[in-house]
Design an enzyme around this catalytic site. Sequence first.
Site, PDB file in Angstrom:
ATOM      1  CG  HIS A 244      34.125 -15.229  18.934  1.00  0.00           C
ATOM      2  ND1 HIS A 244      32.796 -15.282  18.321  1.00  0.00           N
ATOM      3  CD2 HIS A 244      34.177 -14.090  19.825  1.00  0.00           C
ATOM      4  CE1 HIS A 244      32.136 -13.969  18.646  1.00  0.00           C
ATOM      5  NE2 HIS A 244      33.101 -13.324  19.391  1.00  0.00           N
ATOM      6  NE  ARG A 245      38.854 -21.182  15.439  1.00  0.00           N
ATOM      7  CZ  ARG A 245      39.822 -22.490  15.490  1.00  0.00           C
ATOM      8  NH1 ARG A 245      41.027 -22.308  14.738  1.00  0.00           N
ATOM      9  NH2 ARG A 245      39.436 -23.534  16.137  1.00  0.00           N
TER      10      ARG A 245
END
Length: 271
Positions: A244-245
């Site tokens: 999700h980064r």
Amino acid sequence: MSVESVSSPASVVAPAAVTGPAPAGIGANLPPWPQVDFAEFGEIEVKPVSRIQKLTGAFLSRNWLTIPHVTHQDDADITTLEAFRKAYYEDGATVKLTPLVFLIKAAVRALQTFPQFNASLDGDGKNLVLKKYFHIGVAVDTRFGLLVPVLRDCDKKSVLELAAELTAVSSKAREKGLSMAEMSGGCFSISSLGGVGGTGFTPIINAPEVAILGVTKTRLTPQPSDEGGVEWHKMLPLSLSYDHRVINGADAARFTALIATLLADPQALAA
């Protein structure tokens, strides 16, 4: 086995692929593992953990603790794909053409469309390295554990070429094992449990990759027909874990939707 490998249910990580230290403090303040005399409660058997399992556990723990995993679930209609494969075999084909080969080709097209999936964060996390090549790792169940050979330049190979290569490398993995070189350099991994079962799972990302696709057993699903009745479609569950980064939820949904669209047109993938 030619070189000791590092394997996991969803991924294989070669030590050479590890860049940079784990973030400071990750797991440092966890309570100690409970020490229990299990023989107090009944009969037990003690078996040593293999070197491969120890290495695997270390990599899995690092990946799970340091990568913010999100798993997006979707379904792909492979009714047409299965009909295409049936016709292929009826023509007396000798090369084994599995749905996994079409998944590889679909994944390549999706990586080309969404380049952030074909990327890695560098060692300090300050830069995103976008790759211009398309090497796909595929999990293979062996007596050594699940190994992930990497098929290189999948964008330049036909489904038949990939099918022959996948058959050969899978046989080698099961009979002899694989070297680290044969399991390194992947851009994206696929873990298929379709031959076993399940409706979905959360595959652990194979760092330094930023996403991994898991697939489970095809199921029959009723769909309304154009004539007003019901027809049965073969639906393949997709489980996409992503970092999700690097990737947001909307792009993950678009990624799996594109894979589903591509699988629905097997002739285009086979071209």
